[in-house]
Scaffold this motif. Structure first.
Motif, PDB file in Angstrom:
ATOM      1  N   SER A   1       0.842  -1.205   0.000  1.00 36.54           N
ATOM      2  CA  SER A   1       0.000   0.000   0.000  1.00 36.54           C
ATOM      3  C   SER A   1       0.874   1.251   0.000  1.00 36.54           C
ATOM      4  O   SER A   1       2.060   1.216   0.333  1.00 36.54           O
ATOM      5  CB  SER A   1      -0.902   0.000   1.234  1.00 36.54           C
ATOM      6  N   ASP A   2       0.254   2.392  -0.353  1.00 33.78           N
ATOM      7  CA  ASP A   2       0.964   3.672  -0.332  1.00 33.78           C
ATOM      8  C   ASP A   2       1.398   4.021   1.091  1.00 33.78           C
ATOM      9  O   ASP A   2       2.454   4.619   1.303  1.00 33.78           O
ATOM     10  CB  ASP A   2       0.076   4.788  -0.901  1.00 33.78           C
ATOM     11  N   GLU A   3       0.599   3.639   2.039  1.00 40.52           N
ATOM     12  CA  GLU A   3       0.903   3.904   3.450  1.00 40.52           C
ATOM     13  C   GLU A   3       2.184   3.190   3.865  1.00 40.52           C
ATOM     14  O   GLU A   3       3.038   3.760   4.543  1.00 40.52           O
ATOM     15  CB  GLU A   3      -0.277   3.413   4.298  1.00 40.52           C
ATOM     16  N   LEU A   4       2.319   1.936   3.425  1.00 40.23           N
ATOM     17  CA  LEU A   4       3.521   1.165   3.753  1.00 40.23           C
ATOM     18  C   LEU A   4       4.745   1.719   3.014  1.00 40.23           C
ATOM     19  O   LEU A   4       5.846   1.744   3.561  1.00 40.23           O
ATOM     20  CB  LEU A   4       3.306  -0.315   3.391  1.00 40.23           C
ATOM     21  N   ARG A   5       4.546   2.205   1.804  1.00 42.27           N
ATOM     22  CA  ARG A   5       5.652   2.781   1.033  1.00 42.27           C
ATOM     23  C   ARG A   5       6.178   4.055   1.712  1.00 42.27           C
ATOM     24  O   ARG A   5       7.337   4.398   1.574  1.00 42.27           O
ATOM     25  CB  ARG A   5       5.212   3.100  -0.395  1.00 42.27           C
ATOM     26  N   ALA A   6       5.312   4.749   2.443  1.00 42.03           N
ATOM     27  CA  ALA A   6       5.715   5.980   3.125  1.00 42.03           C
ATOM     28  C   ALA A   6       6.595   5.690   4.340  1.00 42.03           C
ATOM     29  O   ALA A   6       7.395   6.535   4.749  1.00 42.03           O
ATOM     30  CB  ALA A   6       4.483   6.772   3.536  1.00 42.03           C
ATOM     31  N   ASP A   7       6.476   4.517   4.908  1.00 45.23           N
ATOM     32  CA  ASP A   7       7.293   4.140   6.068  1.00 45.23           C
ATOM     33  C   ASP A   7       8.735   3.941   5.626  1.00 45.23           C
ATOM     34  O   ASP A   7       9.007   3.230   4.662  1.00 45.23           O
ATOM     35  CB  ASP A   7       6.730   2.857   6.695  1.00 45.23           C
TER      36      ASP A   7
END
Length: 186
Positions: free
Chosen positions: A97-103
């Motif tokens: 997900s985009d959220e995980l890519r931001a981490d």
């Protein structure tokens, strides 16, 4: 008609008898017959030699082609096995997900997976393995395997509108067909 054949056979037999009688009295005729027989044997031997040479050349060409094919496609089994790894990497990257890519920690991990996927693509390219074009193409049973029909107003019937699994070729040989969905009239 049969009477003519019988007459010809009788004439041939009589001519052969006269020839044999004459040959006994004329040594030059016997030499001529021997020479003719030797010439026939030589012609037969030459014909057999030419046939054998042609057969040998055909065998050599066939073997050279088989060796070239073996060299070209020796890695086909290995490449086919590597396709499963490529599929797993692609699915893993698509599931992020985009959220995980931001981490930041996950981003470093993902960068490694993406680098591995790119390297695998480069290895495939070096060895002549390429992806089969599917989406938007007409169904080609030599490259695609239709898994389902999808009603569509936007695409012509028989056109591929969805790809479930990528297909691959190695040079001109199919490694795996693409599993696809094909458009049909609604």
């Amino acid at each position: 008609m049969d009477g003519m054949i019988d007459d010809n056979d009788k004439l041939r037999d009589e001519a052969e008898e006269i020839r044999e009688e004459t040959a006994a009295e004329a040594p030059e005729l016997a030499e001529h017959d021997l020479l003719a027989e030797l010439q026939q044997q030589l012609d037969d031997a030459n014909a057999k030699a030419l046939y054998t040479a042609a057969e040998l050349q055909n065998t050599r060409r066939r073997m050279e082609k088989e060796m070239a094919d073996a060299r070209s496609y020796a890695a086909a089994g290995f490449a086919r096995d590597m396709l499963a790894i490529k599929d797993h990497l692609d699915r893993a990257l698509a599931a992020v997900s985009d959220e995980l890519r931001a981490d930041k920690t996950a981003a470093n991990f993902l960068a490694g997976i993406e680098a591995t996927s790119r390297e695998l693509e480069q290895v495939f390219t070096r060895h002549g393995v390429s992806r089969v074009e599917s989406k938007g193409q007409p169904l080609d049973p030599h490259k695609h395997q239709a898994m389902l029909e999808i009603p569509s107003d936007d695409a012509e019937p028989g056109t591929i509108v969805e790809e479930m699994q990528a297909g691959y070729v190695m040079k001109d040989r199919l490694l795996r067909p693409a599993l696809v969905g094909v458009a049909k009239k609604p």
